[in-house]
Scaffold this active site. Structure first.
Site, PDB file in Angstrom:
ATOM      1  N   GLU A  44       0.868  -1.204  -0.009  1.00  0.00           N
ATOM      2  CA  GLU A  44       0.127   0.003   0.140  1.00  0.00           C
ATOM      3  C   GLU A  44       0.856   1.391   0.113  1.00  0.00           C
ATOM      4  OE1 GLU A  44      -3.464   2.054   2.625  1.00  0.00           O
ATOM      5  OE2 GLU A  44      -2.315   0.344   3.498  1.00  0.00           O
ATOM      6  N   LYS A 133      -8.855   3.754  -2.840  1.00  0.00           N
ATOM      7  CA  LYS A 133      -9.651   3.107  -1.508  1.00  0.00           C
ATOM      8  C   LYS A 133     -10.697   3.831  -1.098  1.00  0.00           C
ATOM      9  CE  LYS A 133      -7.397   2.212   2.860  1.00  0.00           C
ATOM     10  NZ  LYS A 133      -6.035   2.422   3.772  1.00  0.00           N
ATOM     11  N   CYS A 167      -5.878  -2.557   2.358  1.00  0.00           N
ATOM     12  CA  CYS A 167      -5.860  -2.477   3.603  1.00  0.00           C
ATOM     13  C   CYS A 167      -7.068  -2.734   4.263  1.00  0.00           C
ATOM     14  CB  CYS A 167      -5.450  -1.250   4.271  1.00  0.00           C
ATOM     15  SG  CYS A 167      -4.458  -1.218   5.977  1.00  0.00           S
TER      16      CYS A 167
END
Length: 309
Positions: A44, A133, A167
Site C-alpha cells: 500500500e 481506496k 488494507c
C-alpha cells in the site's frame, strides 16, 4: 496460463522521495524477474510511502503551518496517473514480462486531493487501471479522499482474473463481495497493517472467496524517514513502525509463503488454477453456495471486468 509464479514484495521505500523510490521499485522488479515471477505485488502507498507516525500538525479543530508544509511535501512526491512514473512502470512491466500491482498515493492534478490508490500494469506495457481506496481509516481521512464504486476494478488477464482491495477495505464484507461477484481468482491485498490478526483476515478471505490472496506490506523504521521529519513522529511510537507480515495464501487458506516480519524480502509461490477449482467443490460464494432468492447485491458504478488488451 494455468500455473505461474507470483511474487510479493516487502520492502522499505525512500520515504517522501518519489524519485529514489522509483529506483527501489526497479530493483525489486529485477529481483522478481530473476526468480521467474509473472505477477509482482507491491505494498500500500509504496510511492512515496505510507506516512506512519505522522500527524501533519493536526488535532481536532486545529491545523498548523508546519503540518500543511508536510502535506505539500507529501503531495509533491505523490503519483499522477498517466504521468512519468506510471509510464515508466508500464515500460518496466513490458521489459520484464510481468504483471505489476503497486500501491501509490495518487494526486489529482485538478482537485489537488490525494487518494490511496492501487495501480495495475500488464506485461504489454499498459496501465490496465486503478482502484482508489473507498474509506481511509481514522487519521488517514485527513490525508486521503474517498474513492467510489467506479474504481472497484477487476481484470481478466492471461494469468487469471485479477482484483483486490486496500488494507481495511478488506474488513468491509460488501467490498469483498464486489470482488467475488466478478469471479476474482488472484486477490491482492496491499496493506499497512502488520498485526497477527491481519493475516487471520487474509486467510478468511482466501477461504471465503476460494481465491489466492497476496498480502503485501512495507517494512519501515523511524530512522527511515528523512531527518527533518523524524522529529515530527509521534513520540509514543516504537522504532519499527511497520514490521511487515507479507504473506501468500492458497484458496483453501494454506499459507504458501510468509508471513515475513522485521526485514525486507521477496516471497514467491506457485499459483495453480486447478487448485481454485478443487476449492470450489464444497463452497462457492457466488455459485452453488449463494442464495440469490434470499439476498440481493448491487454496487453503484462498479465497472464490468475489463479484458486485457
Amino acid at each position: 496460463m494455468k500455473k505461474f509464479k507470483v511474487g510479493c514484495v516487502q520492502a522499505t521505500p525512500s520515504l517522501f522521495n518519489k524519485s529514489k523510490t522509483m529506483d527501489i521499485v526497479l530493483k525489486w522488479i529485477k529481483k522478481g524477474f530473476e526468480q521467474g515471477v509473472k505477477l509482482l505485488v507491491f505494498p500500500e502507498s509504496f510511492i512515496p510511502a505510507y506516512p506512519a507516525g505522522l500527524a501533519f500538525g493536526t488535532v481536532v479543530g486545529s491545523r498548523t503551518e508546519p503540518g500543511r508544509e508536510q502535506f505539500r511535501e507529501y503531495w509533491d512526491n505523490s503519483v499522477e496517473v498517466g504521468a512519468e512514473e506510471t509510464q515508466q512502470i508500464a515500460k518496466w512491466a513490458q521489459e520484464y514480462e510481468m504483471y505489476i500491482t503497486i500501491g501509490v498515493t495518487e494526486r489529482d492534478s485538478v482537485s489537488k486531493t490525494l487518494y490511496c490508490t492501487l495501480l495495475y500494469f500488464s506485461p504489454h506495457g499498459k496501465l490496465m487501471g486503478r482502484h482508489r481506496k473507498l474509506k481511509p481509516t481514522a487519521a488517514e481521512r485527513l490525508v486521503w479522499g474517498e474513492g467510489d464504486g467506479t474504481t472497484l476494478s477487476t481484470f481478466n488477464t492471461e494469468i487469471g482474473k485479477l482484483g483486490g482491495l486496500i488494507c481495511w477495505e478488506n474488513y468491509m464484507p460488501l467490498a469483498r463481495m464486489s470482488m467475488y461477484q466478478k469471479g476474482v481468482e488472484i486477490y491482492v491485498a496491499p496493506t499497512a497493517d502488520s498485526r497477527d490478526s491481519w493475516n487471520s483476515s487474509l486467510i478468511h478471505i482466501a477461504c471465503e472467496g476460494r481465491c489466492y490472496v497476496v498480502g503485501s506490506n512495507q517494512f519501515i523504521r523511524k530512522r527511515d524517514y528523512p531527518e527533518h521529519l523524524q522529529k515530527e513522529l509521534a513520540t509514543d511510537r516504537p522504532e519499527i513502525l511497520s514490521r511487515g507480515g507479507s504473506v501468500i495464501i492458497s484458496p483453501l487458506g494454506k499459507v504458501l509463503a510468509g508471513p515475513l516480519y522485521h526485514e525486507e524480502g521477496l516471497l514467491t509461490a506457485e499459483i495453480d488454477h486447478d487448485e481454485i477449482i478443487r476449492a470450489k467443490m464444497d463452497f462457492d460464494v457466488i455459485g452453488h453456495y449463494a442464495r440469490n432468492d434470499v439476498f440481493g447485491f448491487e454496487v453503484n458504478g462498479q465497472p464490468d471486468m475489463e479484458k486485457e488488451e
